[in-house]
Design a protein around this motif. Sequence first.
Motif, PDB file in Angstrom:
ATOM      1  N   ARG A 329       9.646  76.566 -90.823  1.00  0.00           N
ATOM      2  CA  ARG A 329      10.216  77.191 -92.023  1.00  0.00           C
ATOM      3  C   ARG A 329      11.629  77.712 -91.769  1.00  0.00           C
ATOM      4  O   ARG A 329      12.467  77.725 -92.676  1.00  0.00           O
ATOM      5  CB  ARG A 329       9.314  78.339 -92.484  1.00  0.00           C
ATOM      6  N   LEU A 330      11.890  78.175 -90.557  1.00  0.00           N
ATOM      7  CA  LEU A 330      13.224  78.673 -90.232  1.00  0.00           C
ATOM      8  C   LEU A 330      14.263  77.567 -90.344  1.00  0.00           C
ATOM      9  O   LEU A 330      15.396  77.793 -90.770  1.00  0.00           O
ATOM     10  CB  LEU A 330      13.246  79.271 -88.822  1.00  0.00           C
ATOM     11  N   ILE A 331      13.877  76.351 -89.970  1.00  0.00           N
ATOM     12  CA  ILE A 331      14.774  75.201 -90.108  1.00  0.00           C
ATOM     13  C   ILE A 331      14.875  74.792 -91.570  1.00  0.00           C
ATOM     14  O   ILE A 331      15.976  74.607 -92.108  1.00  0.00           O
ATOM     15  CB  ILE A 331      14.283  74.017 -89.246  1.00  0.00           C
ATOM     16  N   ASP A 332      13.732  74.690 -92.221  1.00  0.00           N
ATOM     17  CA  ASP A 332      13.713  74.257 -93.623  1.00  0.00           C
ATOM     18  C   ASP A 332      14.519  75.188 -94.522  1.00  0.00           C
ATOM     19  O   ASP A 332      15.171  74.736 -95.476  1.00  0.00           O
ATOM     20  CB  ASP A 332      12.270  74.197 -94.132  1.00  0.00           C
ATOM     21  N   ASP A 333      14.484  76.484 -94.227  1.00  0.00           N
ATOM     22  CA  ASP A 333      15.153  77.470 -95.076  1.00  0.00           C
ATOM     23  C   ASP A 333      16.591  77.759 -94.636  1.00  0.00           C
ATOM     24  O   ASP A 333      17.240  78.643 -95.210  1.00  0.00           O
ATOM     25  CB  ASP A 333      14.353  78.779 -95.089  1.00  0.00           C
ATOM     26  N   GLY A 334      17.095  77.046 -93.642  1.00  0.00           N
ATOM     27  CA  GLY A 334      18.498  77.151 -93.273  1.00  0.00           C
ATOM     28  C   GLY A 334      18.902  78.356 -92.445  1.00  0.00           C
ATOM     29  O   GLY A 334      20.069  78.742 -92.442  1.00  0.00           O
ATOM     30  N   TRP A 335      17.976  78.942 -91.698  1.00  0.00           N
ATOM     31  CA  TRP A 335      18.330  80.105 -90.884  1.00  0.00           C
ATOM     32  C   TRP A 335      19.229  79.729 -89.706  1.00  0.00           C
ATOM     33  O   TRP A 335      20.103  80.500 -89.310  1.00  0.00           O
ATOM     34  CB  TRP A 335      17.075  80.810 -90.376  1.00  0.00           C
ATOM     35  N   PHE A 336      19.032  78.554 -89.152  1.00  0.00           N
ATOM     36  CA  PHE A 336      19.817  78.150 -87.977  1.00  0.00           C
ATOM     37  C   PHE A 336      21.126  77.461 -88.351  1.00  0.00           C
ATOM     38  O   PHE A 336      21.995  77.275 -87.495  1.00  0.00           O
ATOM     39  CB  PHE A 336      18.997  77.215 -87.079  1.00  0.00           C
ATOM     40  N   GLY A 337      21.269  77.049 -89.602  1.00  0.00           N
ATOM     41  CA  GLY A 337      22.465  76.357 -90.031  1.00  0.00           C
ATOM     42  C   GLY A 337      22.133  75.283 -91.047  1.00  0.00           C
ATOM     43  O   GLY A 337      21.036  75.251 -91.618  1.00  0.00           O
ATOM     44  N   VAL A 338      23.090  74.398 -91.279  1.00  0.00           N
ATOM     45  CA  VAL A 338      22.910  73.294 -92.235  1.00  0.00           C
ATOM     46  C   VAL A 338      23.184  71.984 -91.523  1.00  0.00           C
ATOM     47  O   VAL A 338      23.716  71.945 -90.424  1.00  0.00           O
ATOM     48  CB  VAL A 338      23.856  73.456 -93.440  1.00  0.00           C
ATOM     49  N   GLY A 339      22.843  70.883 -92.190  1.00  0.00           N
ATOM     50  CA  GLY A 339      23.131  69.577 -91.630  1.00  0.00           C
ATOM     51  C   GLY A 339      22.084  69.114 -90.639  1.00  0.00           C
ATOM     52  O   GLY A 339      21.030  69.729 -90.458  1.00  0.00           O
ATOM     53  N   LYS A 340      22.384  68.022 -89.971  1.00  0.00           N
ATOM     54  CA  LYS A 340      21.445  67.399 -89.038  1.00  0.00           C
ATOM     55  C   LYS A 340      21.169  68.326 -87.858  1.00  0.00           C
ATOM     56  O   LYS A 340      22.083  68.795 -87.195  1.00  0.00           O
ATOM     57  CB  LYS A 340      22.016  66.083 -88.529  1.00  0.00           C
ATOM     58  N   PRO A 341      19.888  68.594 -87.566  1.00  0.00           N
ATOM     59  CA  PRO A 341      19.569  69.510 -86.468  1.00  0.00           C
ATOM     60  C   PRO A 341      19.641  68.838 -85.110  1.00  0.00           C
ATOM     61  O   PRO A 341      19.533  67.618 -84.982  1.00  0.00           O
ATOM     62  CB  PRO A 341      18.137  69.952 -86.781  1.00  0.00           C
ATOM     63  N   HIS A 342      19.810  69.655 -84.093  1.00  0.00           N
ATOM     64  CA  HIS A 342      19.724  69.218 -82.709  1.00  0.00           C
ATOM     65  C   HIS A 342      18.375  68.542 -82.488  1.00  0.00           C
ATOM     66  O   HIS A 342      17.352  68.973 -83.025  1.00  0.00           O
ATOM     67  CB  HIS A 342      19.875  70.437 -81.801  1.00  0.00           C
ATOM     68  N   ALA A 343      18.350  67.497 -81.676  1.00  0.00           N
ATOM     69  CA  ALA A 343      17.124  66.722 -81.485  1.00  0.00           C
ATOM     70  C   ALA A 343      15.968  67.553 -80.944  1.00  0.00           C
ATOM     71  O   ALA A 343      14.798  67.246 -81.203  1.00  0.00           O
ATOM     72  CB  ALA A 343      17.404  65.545 -80.545  1.00  0.00           C
ATOM     73  N   GLU A 344      16.270  68.615 -80.192  1.00  0.00           N
ATOM     74  CA  GLU A 344      15.230  69.440 -79.586  1.00  0.00           C
ATOM     75  C   GLU A 344      14.991  70.752 -80.319  1.00  0.00           C
ATOM     76  O   GLU A 344      14.220  71.595 -79.848  1.00  0.00           O
ATOM     77  CB  GLU A 344      15.591  69.731 -78.126  1.00  0.00           C
ATOM     78  N   LEU A 345      15.657  70.978 -81.447  1.00  0.00           N
ATOM     79  CA  LEU A 345      15.571  72.275 -82.109  1.00  0.00           C
ATOM     80  C   LEU A 345      14.134  72.658 -82.433  1.00  0.00           C
ATOM     81  O   LEU A 345      13.689  73.779 -82.123  1.00  0.00           O
ATOM     82  CB  LEU A 345      16.426  72.284 -83.382  1.00  0.00           C
ATOM     83  N   ALA A 346      13.396  71.772 -83.068  1.00  0.00           N
ATOM     84  CA  ALA A 346      12.024  72.095 -83.466  1.00  0.00           C
ATOM     85  C   ALA A 346      11.152  72.419 -82.257  1.00  0.00           C
ATOM     86  O   ALA A 346      10.317  73.336 -82.302  1.00  0.00           O
ATOM     87  CB  ALA A 346      11.424  70.942 -84.262  1.00  0.00           C
TER      88      ALA A 346
END
Length: 395
Positions: A329-346
């Motif tokens: 949810r933190l990724i989906d809701d944009g807490w870490f930023g916008v755009g394509k995420p780092h491959a290992e973020l999740a």
Amino acid sequence: MTAFEHDLTPVKPDYDGGSIVNLMRSIGDKFGAAASDYPPLAALPPDRLEQARRVLLIVIDGLGAELLRNVGRGSQLEARAGNTITSVYPPTTASAITTFMTGLAPQQHGLTGWFMHFRRLGAVTAVLPFVPRYGRKPLSGGGVDLASLLCCPSFFDRIKAQSATLQPAAIADSDFSRHLTQGAERIPYTTLAEFSNRLRAYCNGEISAAYMYAYWSDLDRLAHIHGPSSDAVKVHYDEIDAALSAIIKVCEHSGTLLIITADHGFIDSGAEERIDLENHPGLADTLSLPLCGEPRTAYCYVRHRSAQAFEKYIDRELAQVATWLPSHRLIDDGWFGVGKPHAELAARIGDYTLLMRGRYTIRDRVAGERDIHLNGVHGGTSAAEQYVPLILAGP
């Protein structure tokens, strides 16, 4: 000092023109870096950057906007703090300093807190000193290449100008610093007087760089030990203010644009607000790894078939001090930023995240780890932790 009234209102980073990521976009534009997914900082007029002969960015670790208002009332720095911007998420050194040194948000650089689980290592690591949680020997001594794990570029390599960094001697030559300052001249210092003298030399053109990143860490150290509301923090702030007031005057007469900001803010948090995992064996039994992230934002790796038990335990035993959510949810809701995420973020934020309420923290300990008690903390969702000042001087 009297303890601050902390603003604990939840705040998400303003990646749409009002965060430290946007500040780095503006500086990058000045020096010819390729454009990112983030717009320039709205509070920094482009013509002010264009007119500057050189740019000096000073990051004072831990000098949040709330702390500045409380300890800096009537000071030179507080008088020039016309705007407030946000940090990144989580608002902590590992994530935010990496933003200053790469120009990227955590969504892209992938560093999500002090403690991180790297799948390729199979271990939880303190990323800035690059040591495992169970010891203090750098992993590079065992042949582990930090660059192969980080996979994010140096901001200094991306800009088309000479650059320099001014960092404490204790970290200037660390694995992390060497990797993320590629392309810059690394200049160490040991005292505030030496820090100030180096800044003065740069502003006067004695150091041949168009851009300098300078980092001061002692305020953060004192705020962790004593708490941001402490006399020790106030005394040290006054020392910083006196030293940088002189630098402001030099910048105003040398064509140097001075930008002062911070990586995060702080809140006071004592032993009575500390949750120890050892007192909650039922929760510990649901976890497959030690807690990762921060004491205010804890990433939880939950054992197979233990998700329901994890949720029920938090709801039954810790609902007054923490809330849980699926980490994606933190990724989906944009807490870490916008755009394509780092491959290992999740993979680096676990299955669930515990967001601590009020001024609470949660911690665990692994074998061989020191028992550290902090009276000042950060890394959560509150305004006190998220907002940092934007101080400008010069042309």
